[in-house]
Design an enzyme around this catalytic site. Structure first.
Site, PDB file in Angstrom:
ATOM      1  N   ASP A   1       0.944  -1.258  -0.042  1.00 16.63           N
ATOM      2  CA  ASP A   1      -0.082   0.136  -0.012  1.00 16.63           C
ATOM      3  C   ASP A   1       0.865   1.238  -0.080  1.00 16.63           C
ATOM      4  O   ASP A   1       1.633   1.607   1.054  1.00 16.63           O
ATOM      5  CB  ASP A   1      -0.871  -0.038   1.123  1.00 16.63           C
ATOM      6  CG  ASP A   1      -1.837   1.194   1.501  1.00 16.63           C
ATOM      7  OD1 ASP A   1      -1.751   2.188   0.715  1.00 16.63           O
ATOM      8  OD2 ASP A   1      -2.371   1.382   2.381  1.00 16.63           O
TER       9      ASP A   1
ATOM     10  N   HIS B   1      -3.987   4.436   6.539  1.00 11.86           N
ATOM     11  CA  HIS B   1      -2.881   3.871   5.755  1.00 11.86           C
ATOM     12  C   HIS B   1      -1.656   4.244   6.594  1.00 11.86           C
ATOM     13  O   HIS B   1      -1.430   5.444   7.029  1.00 11.86           O
ATOM     14  CB  HIS B   1      -2.854   4.587   4.397  1.00 11.86           C
ATOM     15  CG  HIS B   1      -4.244   4.360   3.580  1.00 11.86           C
ATOM     16  ND1 HIS B   1      -4.294   3.121   2.977  1.00 11.86           N
ATOM     17  CD2 HIS B   1      -5.323   4.928   3.557  1.00 11.86           C
ATOM     18  CE1 HIS B   1      -5.558   3.338   2.290  1.00 11.86           C
ATOM     19  NE2 HIS B   1      -6.295   4.114   2.623  1.00 11.86           N
TER      20      HIS B   1
END
Lengths: 555, 555
Positions: free
Chosen positions: B196, B368
């Site tokens: 990610d 994130h």
């Protein structure tokens, strides 16, 4: 005009409050009207096809004989950009400092109205005397040189507009905020202060433009190949620092982009940019120099699709093709609303393999003061009344809080909307009525010929396109002579949707036959029958709502 | 299939690289195809009228017999939102954890394809065995519960996709990142890591969701009247913390907004939300409680114009009218591109007089991981090859730098674009060819029936509108029987531009007469004559370029 009216002073904004852009502030002493700035606003995203937005100036045109002039604080578009349109409706004298008028002249020349305009040069020491008031100025720091604040000395006290400002203790041009004049105004008594709210939500101090210079020199030193640096054209201080960085690191500099070329020309002519005479080279000669001996100063720091930097990123620039060895510096932060466009450009620039410097380094500072600077201005001015201007509502609210902190009476702070009048009588102010105000949309040559209906249609058209249905009918026999013909744009791929369009055609035929059988005489009712059936059918089949335009040709 | 092909393993992205959204990653062992996620993307601003964008999955539908399933990492729209469309073309088994499948079920039910879909429940300990590979999972932390990373154990080594993750040492649900499984994977040997990249540009660590809870409780304590709190519906951890804050401060909570109601229902049923049984009250009973005893949990934190918060801000919400005494908390930050919409809502909310908490307080953390967390993942996984995914190009680039820092060989890092294949043979990877990939636009019921031509037309229509010119001509005599009739939409105010439209009509008549006199037989040439003359005339008069659509009715 009655004596009573003369004793009332009105202060209001025709633009710049509840929004960022098209700044225009007005002081009406009853006898005379003084206008400060005449800006434009760039269209919001729902203003489809609109080029720019300007304030509604009907109050000024209706009182034209009393308007003494438009006094400019500085030469940014949101303060001068409306002039080419506004001067046509309000042909009055324009007062500005040297660089401001230099850039205004270029603008009016382009619009073909320079000859018919009356410009009056001022400096920050000018005293402009009128019947009912005197106008004076004070030098400020902003992201363009020659910016001033304006003081209108009325019978009830002084009304001050700071213009856009920050407080820069180490200004690039050595010109400090004229604190002594501000103190003198406060001494005399500031009745009402209008002050820049842009960064009222930002704690601390904004920082000097000088800090950017150091980062630029650092980036220039580290670059191995060519440098492409993008900034706001109008930020002459920044441009000066780029020129200085180039000179320091032994690079020639080429200037690319229409507005950058224009500003560099004018500012150099007027002495606002200084450099060794052969520092600047033509863009098409950059290949005559070693990669590490050239830099290119350009526009497009906001991701504008037609600007030079965008054209480079897209490989569409005629003279400059980006290379892996290039360093691209974006010496600006995105103005709110431009984030996505800038991110897209950065991505494209990176894909060329060039080193891209943006955001993470301090290659930009704002031209607007943060909370500590705004509080200092409030403390220095000691206004009786306060109007936070130049900002969206939440910035005005934040500025209001700062004013309360510095001792302005809460009830003496007015957060106004466009057109809302603060009326002063006997030194006391209150909200009192409204003057006409609003957004005038400029699209091409049209000023104000586009309104909500046209915008609503554009919005509809942009979502699902249009379907035109034409049929020719005999007036005499009420027979269908030709059609229906169906043509669509922006709705579906015609090739892949033949069956759908065929069915739509059949449906319209049925509606027509039914109407004819029922001897419907009114074309309007025939049209609405077609529109309704077709809309229903298309939504059912596609979940889309194209605009449907039935046209009946009578023969 | 030849033996040689079987020994080659292809890894590629059908979406999610070079963009934020529509994540879909594929591992093709030659024998079998494993798909990870099936997301959607919200349209970019130039995709006028488009509802959503999904990946081109023609590679999967062409190799349908080899596709073993779609393995989901978590239930965010950019990972599951494409399923209702993609499952129609690629009807394969869908593997997901409990909450993920709970939300997927609701989605497929709405789309009317739940019955025909095959869903298989997994947990992070599931081992799914296939002919050519084994698929295992590891629990991660993200802004939705039940998120997992995926490991595909192939003959050449393990291919790992982290899914969206941060590392939260104090997770709300007590479920930590399963470090032991990650270490075990590393022990066995990670051939290639897909990780990610969302926050790869952000230094430091993201911070625990727990920190937000404290701020929310604080804000709840300080509020004097009602509280309206907006957040992402899918952030079940955040929702839990809002419920907890309400319980702690002795408030009942009402849930408003379709997606919030749906998620709260499903998450409560599945045990992902826990609360006292009478904490939640119906929205229409809020007035039965004292102002300081209720809170409203709602959607619209991104400024979405149809969401509950927008409707409240605009005074259009059926049950909730904002008051001066209300406190509105926006517990989210704008996703890039939504800044302006959020700012507009905040302004409107403030104008109601309510206290608005947003941005300045820590009422949001990202889901994130930032640079330190990304480096930790790289260090733990020790991958031989690395593909930064889930991000725009510049985020992938930033993630690449982090990978180099943690010791991945620079030549073993692949920044891929959609469809670009990394092929592994004998444990060695290289870029090798492309598979079909791209944006499939969904507009209403239409999937892929809109392309560049339709979008270009919508763009044109949105800028300057359309002008339709109809004329009826006799086939036999070549005489004009009726018309020309001119109708425009989105171009100018008809009432204010009668003269212009009259002139346009005259011009068309002249063109027609000339063509008739010259015996022009081709309607296409007649049409282009009309189009050219009219375009020229209108641009000259207005500087606008409406789409011009000449229609000839033959009788």
């Amino acid at each position: 005009m009655s004596k009573q009216n003369k004793e009332k002073i009105k202060v209001f904004a025709l633009g710049g409050v509840g929004e960022i852009g098209k700044n225009m502030y007005v002081v009406d002493t009853g006898e005379e009207i003084f206008v400060m700035d005449a800006g434009l606003m760039f269209p919001q995203e729902d203003m489809l096809g609109i080029d720019i937005v300007i304030p509604d100036v009907s109050y000024l045109s209706e009182n034209l004989d009393r308007v003494k002039g438009i006094f400019l604080t500085h030469a940014h578009e949101d303060h001068i950009g409306g002039l080419p349109y506004i001067l046509k409706q309000v042909p009055v004298k324009v007062f500005g400092t040297r660089l401001t008028l230099g850039l205004v002249e270029a603008k009016l020349k382009e619009a073909g109205i320079l000859g018919s305009s009356s410009l009056e040069l001022i400096d920050s020491n000018t005293v402009a005397e009128f019947e009912s008031a005197k106008v004076t100025f004070f030098g400020t720091n902003h992201s363009i040189p020659d910016s001033v604040g304006i003081a209108i000395h009325t019978s009830q006290g002084i009304i001050v507009n700071t213009g856009d400002f920050k407080i820069d203790h180490t200004p690039i041009d050595g010109k400090h905020t004229e604190f002594h004049k501000i103190s003198a105004l406060a001494e005399k008594g500031v009745l009402c202060l209008l002050s820049d709210s842009t960064n009222a939500e930002r704690p601390g101090a904004t920082g000097s433009e000088e800090t950017v210079g150091k980062e630029i020199v650092e980036a220039f030193r580290n670059a191995k190949g060519r440098i492409i640096i993008a900034s706001f054209a109008s930020n002459v201080h920044r441009v000066q620092q780029v020129l200085d960085a180039a000179a320091k690191t032994n690079r020639k500099i080429a200037v690319s982009g229409r507005s950058m070329v224009k500003v560099v020309d004018i500012a150099t002519q007027l002495g606002y940019l200084t450099m060794e005479k052969d520092l600047i080279i033509p863009v098409d000669s950059i290949n005559d120099y070693r990669e590490d001996r050239v830099a290119i100063l350009t526009t497009g720091s906001q991701g504008e699709s037609m600007a030079a930097l965008s054209r480079m990123a897209n490989g569409m620039h005629r003279q400059i093709t980006l290379r892996q060895s290039d360093t691209v510096i974006i010496a600006a932060t995105p103005i709110p609303g431009n984030e996505t466009a800038v991110a897209r450009i950065v991505d494209k620039l990176m894909r060329t393999g060039a080193d891209v410097i943006f955001g993470q380094k301090k290659v930009h500072v704002s031209g607007h003061g943060s909370q500590e600077e705004l509080k200092l201005m409030l403390t220095l001015m000691k206004p009786k009344y306060f109007m936070p201007v130049h900002g969206e509502y939440r910035m005005q609210k934040a500025h209001q809080k700062l004013a309360v902190q510095t001792g302005v009476a809460a009830e003496n702070i007015f957060i106004v909307d466009k057109g809302e009048v603060i009326e002063f009588a006997g030194g006391e102010g209150r909200k009192q009525g409204k003057v006409p105000s609003g957004n005038i949309l400029v699209d091409g040559k049209g000023v104000g010929d586009i309104g909500n209906i046209v915008l609503r249609d554009r919005k509809l058209l942009s979502q699902d396109g249009i379907m035109v249905v034409v049929v020719t009918i005999s007036k005499a026999t009420h027979q269908i002579i030709s059609g229906p013909e169906i043509i669509s744009r922006g709705f579906v791929y015609v090739r892949e949707s033949e069956a759908l369009l065929q069915q739509a055609n059949e449906l319209v035929k049925q509606v027509l036959d039914k109407c004819m059988a029922e001897k419907v005489k009114e074309w309007s009712s025939l049209k609405s029958n077609i529109r309704d059936s077709l809309a229903h059918f298309l939504f059912d089949k596609t979940r889309r709502r194209p605009m449907i335009m039935p046209i009946i040709m009578e023969i």
